[in-house]
Each structure stands twice: as structure tokens, then as C-alpha cells.
Design an enzyme around this catalytic site. Structure first.
Site, short mmCIF file in Angstrom:
data_model
loop_
_atom_site.label_atom_id
_atom_site.label_comp_id
_atom_site.label_asym_id
_atom_site.label_seq_id
_atom_site.Cartn_x
_atom_site.Cartn_y
_atom_site.Cartn_z
N GLU A 75 48.01 29.91 40.23
CA GLU A 75 49.27 30.58 40.61
C GLU A 75 50.25 29.67 41.37
O GLU A 75 50.87 30.10 42.33
CB GLU A 75 48.96 31.82 41.47
C1 TNX Z 1 44.81 36.41 42.07
S1 TNX Z 1 42.51 35.10 40.89
C2 TNX Z 1 44.48 35.29 42.81
C3 TNX Z 1 44.24 35.45 44.25
C4 TNX Z 1 44.41 36.87 44.69
C5 TNX Z 1 43.81 37.80 43.68
C6 TNX Z 1 43.81 39.23 44.08
C7 TNX Z 1 43.22 33.88 41.43
C8 TNX Z 1 42.74 32.59 40.97
N1 TNX Z 1 44.23 34.06 42.29
O1 TNX Z 1 45.09 34.61 44.97
O2 TNX Z 1 43.80 37.03 45.92
O3 TNX Z 1 44.54 37.65 42.50
O4 TNX Z 1 43.01 40.01 43.25
#
Ligand code: TNX
Length: 522
Positions: A336
Site C-alpha cells: 500500500e
Molecule cells: C491492509 S494487508 C493492510 C494493513 C491493514 C489491513 C487491515 C496489508 C498488507 N496491509 O495495513 O492493517 O489492511 O485489515
């Protein structure tokens, strides 16, 4: 006279009844609710009973086996009150004892496999490696009555149905991830989580040590990361961090249960806590001095990938972390990074991969890192995008399977769940169990997969009660996906085993979610 006659005749009738009940009433070994389901269980229709004479004999001349024997004694003694002692195999053996032995003869058991033979005369646990003895002990615990897990003396009897379990894992990597960045969890809490995952034969604890909301590991060359970057949580509060000594204590504690710690420092995104601690790592002109962040948005922060200082920072952090981490992996996040342009993200990850390798470790990253050029020793953690998983396989990198729709323990069970999020799915027990890593993504097959992992993100999970409620009972299901052969997995049959397993989780003090999908045996 008449009453004596009555007593005698009653005992003549009752004694055979009690004796036959003892084996008929106890379940057969093949009917025990073992989780994860072993590769093979052969029952022999009798019982073994722990009593005052039981001792644990560890193979002589091997300190590690002795420690494992002591671990077993420590599991058995509180509830039985039997004061079972650890002896070495040189001591005169007493019938009715437990023997732990390593063997070179049975290499097919691999690094974690074991053979557990329970006879009326005693118990033999064999393995090729110490980790196998440790995993076998988890089976032995589950073959005893659930009350064995209580911390105070219970009445017994402590019977185990006889037979043989021969068992080894399907996947080499069977992990749980704990996000200690959104909410900090103490050393004691993490140890408790280690105890719990160990009892389901998991072998990795991935610690998500940094995120926008908190930096949780002391880095001596950049001290403000922990002291300032670690000073809050989601929603406020005082946060916290592990000193390097505390982190090493966790590593050793995990190691004693044959669990590898995989530390994660998330980058280049999810770095607000670092940027707030050291604004020079930032090149966001709109917000050159970011504040600590207590919300739950994602994707707004990035390290400045064009500054040399950033790579000095990454090198220092990875160097200190690698020195504290005996396991082979450093997880660098990579997820992300929405405000890092792709043309900067790719060279950043490539360079970070080199840094990790230069400190003698292999890189793990969330599936987005497959945008970069992965080395065959690097590992991608699939959570969302099939095309990224396919890219990892094409590049010859291995995969850890953590599909958010099935494996995320922070997803709510249903719309009434008191904790959790639901952006990926609501995940009831059947969907948490009913997925198969080797057929999940077309183009990704068994040979591409290192293992499975159940992440728990803690935006909405602030303490152990919430954590255990979300992790249990989905985590045992994921442990079974990782350990048991595909052919031994079946939802309806698993559901029945889990129903019988409820009182064991209760005895372990786990406040689990009592899903209506399961009939819980009281
Ligand atoms: C996505 S899964 C994220 C996390 C968040 C999560 C909440 C991922 C690699 N990144 O930063 O905490 O969703 O469910």
C-alpha cells in the site's frame, strides 16, 4: 454380616464394570479431536494412564531433548499434580513412563515430523529432529483430557487411548502475524500468543513492528524511532516499544518452542511514525514535519526514495535487526505505498532487497514487491492480487499464502462482531477453513508455496481478550491448512473435531468466538 455380603457381591459386580468402562468410555485415539489432523492415526483400543510412577525419560547426552522433556513435564504437572520428573534414558526405566528419543534411522519424518506410540505400558515419542519431538508433544497434550490444560490441580484420571500417530507437516512455513504497531502488545502478551500458536504446531511468528501509528523496536542508531515514534497507538494512549533485550528475549522464547520470529519493518509506505521521528527522511513538501498519527487510514506516507540518507537509514535498521534475529528472514512490508510513484517504488525495493541480502538474510515482502525484480531466495506474501502471486511464481520466488478474504483474523465473523474490519470479507469459520493454498491462484501451484500465514491487524484490537476472540477459533483452522495433508482436510469433519475441542480452548483460558456453525461440547 448381611451388609458385608452385600458389599462383597456389589464389588464383584462393579469391578469388572469399572474396568471395562475405562477403555470403552474413553475415546479411541482415532476419535480424539486432534487439531491439526495428523497424517496417520492407528488406534489399538486400550488406554495408558499417567500416575505417580510416570516419569519422562530424555535421551541421554542431549541437553535440547532434556529441555523439551522439561517443557512436557511443565505442561503435565499443574493439572495432574503428579510431580512428573525428567530423567535421562540411562536411569532405570519404570513401566508407565514417557520416552523422548531422536533417531537417525527415520529420516522420512523430516525436520518437524514425529512418531508417537502410546501403549498400556508406556509412551514413546520419536523424531528425527528436536522440533519433531516438540510438535509431537502438542499431539500428546491433545490426546489427554481437556482438563490437562488447567493451571490448577484437577481430579483426573489422566488416560490416553493407545495407538500410533505418525505425522509431519505439509508446508514448511506455518505462521501467524501480529500487528504490534497499531496497538502495542507487551512482551507477556506476545509470549502468550507464542504459547497458543505453538500448541497448533505453527512455526513462525511474524511481528509487524512498524507502521504509520507506531514504531515498536529499539534501533540504537536512530533512537527516536522507538522513544518518539513508539509513543502512541491507534486512538491515542501511550503505545510502547521493545528494547533490543526484550526483543531478544522474545526471539529466545519463541525458539524454545521451535518458532522463528520474522520481524517486519514496513517501507517505503506505512512509515509515518519514522517520518514524524526523523523528518529528514521525508520529502513531502506539503507536510515536511508530519505529526504522530492515531487514525486508521492507510497509504498516505512514504520514505523519500530519492535521498541517500533513506538508504543509510534502511541499512542501519536492517543491520541492527538482522543481528538480533537468528531466523533467515527480514520482512520489509512494501504494501500500500500509494504515494510512492511506481518508478520510484521499484528501484527502492530492489535496493532494499540487496541491503537485506548484504546482512545475510532473505527478504519477504507483501505481494506488491513482485513489481520489483525478486531474487529466487526472496519470498512474496500473497494477500490481495492474484497477478502479483503469479508474478512471484514466474520470477521463481516462493509464496506465503495469506489471502485477506480467508486468512485475515482481523476480519469480522459477521456484521455483529464486536471487533474487526470487513473490507475484505466477513469470515465465518467455514470460509476461514475451506480454502486450499495450492489451488487458490491459477498459475501458482504447490511447488511455488512455502506456506501459509494468518495475519491479525490491530486497528480495532487493543488487548488480549479481543485478540484471542478474533484469532480463535479461526487460527487452529489455518494451522490445519498448513500442517495436514490436503486429503485429510474436510470441513464437516473438522467442525465436529472443533466442537469437541471447545472445552480444551476453555481450559487454556482462551475466550474464543462460539460460532453457531459448530455444536460446542460442554
Ligand atoms: C491492509 S494487508 C493492510 C494493513 C491493514 C489491513 C487491515 C496489508 C498488507 N496491509 O495495513 O492493517 O489492511 O485489515
Amino acid at each position: 454380616m448381611r451388609s458385608l455380603y452385600l458389599k462383597i457381591s456389589a464389588s464383584i459386580v462393579l469391578i469388572p464394570l469399572i474396568l471395562s468402562c475405562s477403555s470403552e468410555n474413553s475415546p479411541k485415539l482415532s476419535e480424539q479431536s486432534l487439531i491439526p489432523m495428523p497424517v496417520s492415526v492407528t488406534a489399538t483400543d486400550s488406554v495408558f494412564e499417567l500416575d505417580e510412577n510416570t516419569a519422562i525419560y530424555a535421551q541421554s547426552g542431549n541437553e535440547e531433548v532434556k529441555n523439551i522433556a522439561q517443557y512436557l513435564a511443565d505442561r503435565l504437572n499443574p493439572a495432574t499434580g503428579l510431580d512428573i520428573e525428567v530423567k535421562t534414558a540411562n536411569d532405570a526405566s519404570v513401566a508407565g513412563s514417557i520416552h523422548l528419543t531422536l533417531t537417525d534411522a527415520d529420516t522420512t519424518l523430516g525436520d518437524e515430523g514425529y512418531e508417537l506410540t502410546i501403549a498400556t505400558s508406556g509412551i514413546k515419542l520419536l523424531a528425527h529432529q528436536p522440533a519433531g519431538l516438540f510438535r509431537g508433544i502438542q499431539t500428546l497434550r491433545q490426546a489427554l483430557p481437556a482438563a490437562i490444560e488447567k493451571s490448577e490441580k484437577q481430579s483426573g484420571p489422566w488416560r490416553i487411548p493407545t495407538g500410533t500417530v505418525r505425522d509431519y507437516p505439509e508446508y514448511a512455513y506455518r505462521g501467524a502475524m501480529l500487528d504490534v504497531a497499531r496497538h502495542f502488545f507487551s512482551v507477556e502478551d506476545v509470549k502468550r500468543y507464542i504459547d497458543l500458536i505453538a500448541s497448533y504446531k505453527m512455526n513462525v511468528l511474524h511481528l509487524h513492528l512498524s507502521d504509520d501509528q507506531g514504531w515498536r523496536i529499539e534501533i540504537k542508531s536512530w533512537p527516536k524511532l522507538a522513544t518518539y515514534g513508539g509513543s502512541t497507538n491507534v486512538g491515542g494512549g501511550k503505545g510502547g516499544y521493545y528494547t533490543q533485550e526484550q526483543y531478544s528475549d522474545l526471539v529466545n522464547y519463541a525458539q524454545s518452542q521451535y518458532i522463528t520470529i520474522v520481524p517486519e519493518i514496513d517501507m517505503p509506505g506505512h512509515t509515518n511514525s519514522a517520518l514524524a521521528s526523523y523528518p529528514e527522511l521525508n520529502c513531502n513538501e506539503k507536510d515536511p514535519n508530519p505529526k504522530l498519527y492515531e487514525g486508521i487510514e492507510v497509504g498516505f506516507s512514504t520514505l523519500c526514495t530519492s535521498k541517500e540518507l533513506t538508504y543509510k537509514f534502511v541499512d542501519d535498521v536492517v543491520r541492527e535487526l538482522a543481528a538480533l534475529t537468528p531466523g533467515p528472514y527480514i520482512h520489509v512490508g512494501g504494501d500500500e505505498s500509494h504515494v510512492t510513484p511506481m518508478e520510484e517504488y521499484i528501484p527502492f525495493i530492489n535496493r532494499v532487497q540487496d541491503i537485506v541480502q548484504s546482512h545475510g538474510k532473505h527478504m519477504i515482502g507483501w505481494d506488491e514487491v513482485t513489481n520489483a525484480s525478486l531474487k529466487p531466495t526472496s519470498v512474496a506474501q500473497y494477500w490481495a492480487k492474484a497477478e502479483y502471486a503469479q508474478s512471484a511464481a514466474k520470477q521463481g520466488a516462493k509464496l506465503i499464502m495469506s489471502p485477506a478474504k480467508y486468512a485475515y483474523l482481523d476480519m469480522q465473523y459477521d456484521s455483529t462482531s464486536k471487533y474487526g474490519l470487513h473490507w475484505a470479507a466477513y469470515i465465518e469459520l467455514d470460509s476461514a477453513y475451506n480454502w486450499e493454498p495450492s489451488t487458490m491462484v491459477s498459475g501458482v501451484s504447490r511447488k511455488d508455496i512455502l506456506g501459509v500465514e494468518a495475519p491479525i491487524w490491530t486497528e480495532t484490537i487493543a488487548d488480549m481478550d479481543a485478540l484471542e476472540y478474533m484469532a480463535f477459533p479461526r487460527l487452529p483452522g489455518l494451522a490445519e491448512i498448513g500442517w495436514s495433508p490436503k486429503s485429510a482436510r474436510d470441513w464437516t469433519q473438522y467442525r465436529d473435531r472443533l466442537g469437541k475441542h471447545g472445552k480444551r480452548m476453555e481450559a487454556m483460558g482462551i475466550g474464543y468466538y462460539p460460532s453457531k456453525q459448530v455444536v460446542w461440547e460442554k
